[in-house]
Scaffold this active site. Sequence first.
Site, PDB file in Angstrom:
ATOM      1  CG  HIS A  26      -0.392   0.092   2.533  1.00 29.37           C
ATOM      2  ND1 HIS A  26       0.401  -0.890   3.078  1.00 29.37           N
ATOM      3  CD2 HIS A  26      -0.473   1.060   3.486  1.00 29.37           C
ATOM      4  CE1 HIS A  26       0.772  -0.543   4.299  1.00 29.37           C
ATOM      5  NE2 HIS A  26       0.263   0.646   4.568  1.00 29.37           N
ATOM      6  CG  HIS A  71       0.071   4.346   4.675  1.00 34.46           C
ATOM      7  ND1 HIS A  71      -0.635   3.577   5.562  1.00 34.46           N
ATOM      8  CD2 HIS A  71      -0.786   5.305   4.232  1.00 34.46           C
ATOM      9  CE1 HIS A  71      -1.878   4.046   5.666  1.00 34.46           C
ATOM     10  NE2 HIS A  71      -1.995   5.085   4.853  1.00 34.46           N
ATOM     11  CG  ASP A  86       4.751   3.003   7.416  1.00 35.73           C
ATOM     12  OD1 ASP A  86       3.836   3.506   6.723  1.00 35.73           O
ATOM     13  OD2 ASP A  86       4.565   2.050   8.204  1.00 35.73           O
ATOM     14  CG  HIS A  87       4.116   0.024   4.298  1.00 31.60           C
ATOM     15  ND1 HIS A  87       4.112  -1.281   4.730  1.00 31.60           N
ATOM     16  CD2 HIS A  87       3.640   0.762   5.342  1.00 31.60           C
ATOM     17  CE1 HIS A  87       3.646  -1.336   5.979  1.00 31.60           C
ATOM     18  NE2 HIS A  87       3.350  -0.117   6.360  1.00 31.60           N
ATOM     19  CG  HIS A 131      -4.004   0.236   6.671  1.00 27.81           C
ATOM     20  ND1 HIS A 131      -3.971   0.866   7.889  1.00 27.81           N
ATOM     21  CD2 HIS A 131      -2.809   0.470   6.092  1.00 27.81           C
ATOM     22  CE1 HIS A 131      -2.786   1.462   8.044  1.00 27.81           C
ATOM     23  NE2 HIS A 131      -2.078   1.242   6.968  1.00 27.81           N
ATOM     24  CG  ASP A 181       0.561  -1.396   7.719  1.00 23.20           C
ATOM     25  OD1 ASP A 181       1.436  -2.239   7.964  1.00 23.20           O
ATOM     26  OD2 ASP A 181       0.783  -0.164   7.725  1.00 23.20           O
ATOM     27  CG  HIS A 241       3.718  -1.575  11.510  1.00 27.38           C
ATOM     28  ND1 HIS A 241       4.526  -0.469  11.671  1.00 27.38           N
ATOM     29  CD2 HIS A 241       3.021  -1.377  10.360  1.00 27.38           C
ATOM     30  CE1 HIS A 241       4.312   0.376  10.670  1.00 27.38           C
ATOM     31  NE2 HIS A 241       3.399  -0.149   9.857  1.00 27.38           N
TER      32      HIS A 241
HETATM   33 FE    FE Z   1       2.636   0.798   8.087  1.00 25.79          FE
HETATM   34 ZN    ZN Z   2       0.086   1.651   6.559  1.00 24.83          ZN
END
Ligand code: FE
Ligand code: ZN
Length: 256
Positions: free
Chosen positions: A57, A59, A61-62, A115, A134, A172
């Site tokens: 996805h 985001h 942090d990905h 998400h 996530d 995570h």
């Molecule tokens: Fe994440």
């Molecule tokens: Zn995420």
Amino acid sequence: MAKLEIHQFPCLADNYGVLLHDADAGLTASIDAPDADAVHRALSEKGWTLTHILTTHHHADHTGGNEALKASTGCTIIGPMAEAERIPAMDRGVGEGESFQFGSAQVHVLDTPGHTAGHIAYWIPAHATAFVGDTLFAMGCGRVLEGNYQTMWASLAKLVRLPAATRLYCGHEYTVANGQFGLRVEPGNTALKARLDEVEALRAAGKPTLPTRLDRELETNVFLRTRSPEIRRRLGLATAEDWQVFGAVRDLKNKG
Ligand code: FE
Ligand code: ZN
């Protein structure tokens, strides 16, 4: 069946990076790219060369490592079709019902929105492994940021229908906090209590609690346990739909 090596490593504050390596085919994929430096370190530790990134996805942090990793390795970036404009340097969009070959492994794409609206998971049935980003966490699930509870519940229910022995790699390390929350929702769940003790010991020893396995989640993840009489009784939702029970549990977690 050819061997597929999987290497998981912590990065950023509480993310996991995962490398997937098919030695015979000379291929290495990074599941998401939280941080280019961390992915490079993991690659050089293993002596592998990056050929693909499989994005779950959009985001940051990905996907934060996408551009740097593409520039340094020329890797092919595959990701959710529905988030093509939001994922840096993406080459190829995929979605539900599609599959592609990664070396000897057939990788199936599952749409798991909720998400984020386009979130996808990658499932490799031959290796009983899925990369769920996530959407699902050990004893938890992702926040519902771009969907409603019905959407997210349908995504979780799709993962629940995978074979029970499927290993699940998640985005995570939230397991201890999730387990503590779960015990508040279903205090009579002895498997959950035992697992919380176990994951607290793992974390105290600096070890990861992931990957998890679907059968363990079915026993200990309160977000999936919408049929639990104890949970329904405590929430006053004896006759509600599963997605409503899920939504009530998610609401409670959001309140902290
Ligand atoms: Fe994440
Ligand atoms: Zn995420």
